[in-house]
Design a protein around this motif. Structure first.
Motif, PDB file in Angstrom:
ATOM      1  N   ASP A 150      24.621  27.761  53.014  1.00 21.78           N
ATOM      2  CA  ASP A 150      23.462  27.243  53.794  1.00 21.78           C
ATOM      3  C   ASP A 150      22.945  28.740  54.853  1.00 21.78           C
ATOM      4  N   ARG A 151      23.643  29.932  54.554  1.00 23.11           N
ATOM      5  CA  ARG A 151      23.352  31.171  55.092  1.00 23.11           C
ATOM      6  C   ARG A 151      23.284  32.379  53.875  1.00 23.11           C
ATOM      7  N   PRO A 152      22.480  33.281  54.130  1.00 23.38           N
ATOM      8  CA  PRO A 152      22.238  34.300  53.086  1.00 23.38           C
ATOM      9  C   PRO A 152      23.482  35.220  53.263  1.00 23.38           C
ATOM     10  N   LEU A 153      23.842  35.543  53.988  1.00 21.23           N
ATOM     11  CA  LEU A 153      25.039  37.035  54.094  1.00 21.23           C
ATOM     12  C   LEU A 153      26.502  36.309  54.206  1.00 21.23           C
ATOM     13  N   GLU A 154      26.926  36.341  53.060  1.00 27.80           N
ATOM     14  CA  GLU A 154      28.580  36.111  53.466  1.00 27.80           C
ATOM     15  C   GLU A 154      29.230  37.060  52.547  1.00 27.80           C
ATOM     16  N   SER A 155      30.657  37.173  52.735  1.00 27.61           N
ATOM     17  CA  SER A 155      31.335  38.185  52.032  1.00 27.61           C
ATOM     18  C   SER A 155      32.314  37.263  51.061  1.00 27.61           C
ATOM     19  N   LEU A 156      32.482  37.768  50.018  1.00 26.74           N
ATOM     20  CA  LEU A 156      33.570  37.124  48.937  1.00 26.74           C
ATOM     21  C   LEU A 156      34.744  38.366  48.737  1.00 26.74           C
ATOM     22  N   SER A 157      35.695  37.431  48.555  1.00 27.63           N
ATOM     23  CA  SER A 157      37.007  38.373  48.015  1.00 27.63           C
ATOM     24  C   SER A 157      37.226  37.905  46.482  1.00 27.63           C
ATOM     25  N   ILE A 158      37.875  38.852  45.880  1.00 33.24           N
ATOM     26  CA  ILE A 158      38.030  38.469  44.460  1.00 33.24           C
ATOM     27  C   ILE A 158      39.573  38.593  44.038  1.00 33.24           C
ATOM     28  N   GLN A 159      40.209  37.960  43.331  1.00 36.74           N
ATOM     29  CA  GLN A 159      41.588  38.133  42.912  1.00 36.74           C
ATOM     30  C   GLN A 159      41.598  38.320  41.407  1.00 36.74           C
ATOM     31  N   LEU A 160      42.228  39.312  40.989  1.00 31.53           N
ATOM     32  CA  LEU A 160      42.332  39.816  39.491  1.00 31.53           C
ATOM     33  C   LEU A 160      43.698  39.624  39.034  1.00 31.53           C
ATOM     34  N   GLY A 161      43.877  38.431  38.479  1.00 24.98           N
ATOM     35  CA  GLY A 161      45.232  38.173  37.907  1.00 24.98           C
ATOM     36  C   GLY A 161      46.152  37.456  39.060  1.00 24.98           C
ATOM     37  N   GLU A 162      46.878  36.461  38.753  1.00 26.54           N
ATOM     38  CA  GLU A 162      47.667  35.807  39.846  1.00 26.54           C
ATOM     39  C   GLU A 162      48.491  36.417  40.703  1.00 26.54           C
ATOM     40  N   ARG A 163      49.002  37.796  40.281  1.00 26.69           N
ATOM     41  CA  ARG A 163      49.953  38.342  41.243  1.00 26.69           C
ATOM     42  C   ARG A 163      49.206  39.232  42.054  1.00 26.69           C
ATOM     43  N   ALA A 164      47.982  39.498  41.863  1.00 22.17           N
ATOM     44  CA  ALA A 164      47.162  40.563  42.582  1.00 22.17           C
ATOM     45  C   ALA A 164      46.732  39.924  44.058  1.00 22.17           C
ATOM     46  N   GLY A 165      46.577  40.672  45.108  1.00 23.75           N
ATOM     47  CA  GLY A 165      46.077  40.111  46.333  1.00 23.75           C
ATOM     48  C   GLY A 165      44.545  39.891  46.235  1.00 23.75           C
ATOM     49  N   TYR A 166      43.927  39.261  47.069  1.00 25.44           N
ATOM     50  CA  TYR A 166      42.465  39.266  47.272  1.00 25.44           C
ATOM     51  C   TYR A 166      42.035  40.482  47.946  1.00 25.44           C
ATOM     52  N   GLN A 167      40.852  40.973  47.361  1.00 21.94           N
ATOM     53  CA  GLN A 167      40.090  42.114  48.094  1.00 21.94           C
ATOM     54  C   GLN A 167      38.661  41.940  48.067  1.00 21.94           C
ATOM     55  N   PRO A 168      38.037  42.451  49.089  1.00 24.63           N
ATOM     56  CA  PRO A 168      36.647  42.164  49.161  1.00 24.63           C
ATOM     57  C   PRO A 168      35.837  42.558  47.925  1.00 24.63           C
ATOM     58  N   ILE A 169      34.997  42.149  47.502  1.00 21.52           N
ATOM     59  CA  ILE A 169      34.078  42.436  46.321  1.00 21.52           C
ATOM     60  C   ILE A 169      33.248  43.445  46.747  1.00 21.52           C
ATOM     61  N   GLU A 170      33.256  44.662  45.638  1.00 18.96           N
ATOM     62  CA  GLU A 170      32.955  45.977  46.171  1.00 18.96           C
ATOM     63  C   GLU A 170      31.333  45.917  46.593  1.00 18.96           C
ATOM     64  N   SER A 171      30.581  45.404  45.768  1.00 23.20           N
ATOM     65  CA  SER A 171      29.214  45.450  45.851  1.00 23.20           C
ATOM     66  C   SER A 171      28.482  44.192  45.832  1.00 23.20           C
ATOM     67  N   LEU A 172      28.308  43.486  46.969  1.00 17.76           N
ATOM     68  CA  LEU A 172      27.965  42.122  47.143  1.00 17.76           C
ATOM     69  C   LEU A 172      26.753  42.174  48.162  1.00 17.76           C
TER      70      LEU A 172
END
Ligand SMILES: Nc1nc2c(c(=O)[nH]1)N[C@H]1C(S)=C(S)[C@@H](COP(=O)(O)O)O[C@H]1N2
Ligand SMILES: [Mo]
Length: 377
Positions: free
Chosen positions: A302-324
């Motif tokens: 319901d809002r335009p600006l949000e941040s999302l994080s991505i996890q690449l493989g179960e053992r990796a941690g979440y990191q902020p998506i670089e260009s969003l």
């Protein structure tokens, strides 16, 4: 009057690729300068369905949009590629003028001609539509530029006799064929829930195509497609104790209801939470090394600006998506993220929103998880 049509130009694979290169600032800076694009890594499920062509008839009719080549220039879906859930009922009759009946708990019933709506239509902006049943391979998701008339203007034609009256919108759904003669699609709203809703008569500057509700459909920005009734022919004011419709009950779990509420008033808004998913994993060669870039979509909320994080493989941690960068909540946006897989294998890609205030019910359920096969690194 219809505003500038904004019909998206359908880019071929070569120009699509050029557009990707143009429109994304490589992150981190210059990582892809001088790199050559190779074939994408495989995101499994997307190969199973036929994309971009209508299949089946009536209630079973579908068209899945292929998102794998989407570019920032292609974020308005051309009409012929816009997803379809339920094709036009075989018993649709366009030989007589189409009317939207206004009735129920009103002082004097009335009606509006679809042709009058079309004449009064004006641009309503680009809005995304997603089917609540958009499971793998996730092709029931598209965005178009709509024109139409606000529902609130239509409701002014009648005086509801009760202050708490709700609004039922239903459509024509008479299909021929086995087991397909079901009650019409209909949804019940409060007037406030329809504050931004409109009756759409045009899509990307063209009259609504047959399979998308010709000549008029409801559009409720931010809600799942099941509430966006096609071939709309009735608006009825109903009381506070009105039962939920069979169509609402069918979509209860997919719209995150608690159980299957018997009364319409116990339904929560069928709104789409903030979400996202990868659509392709690009492979690039630069000098002796292989570079991966995950490209995906984000929409809902319901809002335009949000941040999302991505996890690449179960053992990796979440990191902020670089260009969003989400400039609007109304439609989808593309993001990208550079990635250095540790080795060959399959990797589950998940997204999440680190802001716990933001509701992400479907994302959190793992619904949009994709698995990529990495063959070489
Ligand atoms: N009359 C009618 N309207 C309908 C439906 C339907 O079966 N009948 N399906 C709904 C569902 S579940 C979705 S996802 C959207 C799909 O709209 P589209 O086919 O234009 O993409 O239409 C909605 N409106
Ligand atoms: Mo749907």
């Amino acid at each position: 009057m219809i505003g500038a049509g904004g019909c998206a130009i359908l880019a071929g694979p070569a120009s699509a690729m050029a557009a990707v290169e143009r429109a994304f600032q490589p992150e981190p800076a210059d990582a892809l300068n001088g790199a050559t694009r190779l074939s994408d890594a495989s995101l499994g499920a997307s190969h199973r369905k036929r994309f971009g062509v209508p299949t089946g008839r009536g209630l079973a009719g579908r068209l899945h949009q292929d998102h794998t080549k989407l570019t920032p220039d292609g974020l308005v879906t051309p009409n012929e590629l816009f997803y379809i859930r339920t094709r036009a009922p075989s018993r649709l009759d366009h030989s007589r003028p189409w009317v939207l009946r206004l009735g129920g708990l009103v002082e004097r019933p009335s009606e509006v001609l679809a042709s009058d709506l079309a004449a009064r239509a004006r641009p309503m902006g680009v809005h995304l539509l997603e089917c609540a049943g958009n499971g793998a391979p996730f092709g029931l998701l598209s965005a178009a530029e709509w024109s139409g008339v606000p529902v609130s203007e239509i409701l002014e034609h009648v005086q509801p006799s009760r202050r708490d009256a709700r609004v039922l919108v239903s459509g024509f759904d008479k299909h021929t064929g086995k087991n397909l003669d079901q009650a019409g699609a209909s949804w019940i709203f409060t007037r406030e829930q329809l504050a931004d809703a409109f009756f759409a008569t045009h899509m990307n500057g063209q009259p609504l195509p047959r399979d998308h509700g010709e000549p008029v459909r409801l559009f409720v920005p931010g809600w799942y497609g099941c509430a966006c009734i096609k071939w709309a022919n009735e608006v009825r004011f109903v009381g506070g104790d009105e039962p939920s419709t069979p169509h609402m009950r069918e979509f209860a779990s997919r719209t995150h209801q608690r159980g299957v509420p018997r009364l319409a008033r116990n339904f929560r808004p069928a709104s789409i939470d903030l979400t996202g998913m990868p659509i392709r994993v690009e492979r690039w060669r630069k000098g002796g090394s292989l570079i991966h870039r995950v490209v995906g979509l984000s929409w809902g909320g319901d809002r335009p600006l949000e941040s999302l994080s991505i996890q690449l493989g179960e053992r990796a941690g979440y990191q902020p998506i670089e260009s969003l960068e989400r400039k609007t909540k109304n439609t989808w946006t593309l993001w990208s993220h550079m990635w250095q897989p540790k080795g060959a294998g399959s990797y589950d890609i998940r997204l999440r929103c680190d802001d716990r205030q933001v509701r992400t019910r479907r994302l959190d359920s793992g619904f949009y998880k994709r698995t990529v096969e990495i063959e070489d690194v």
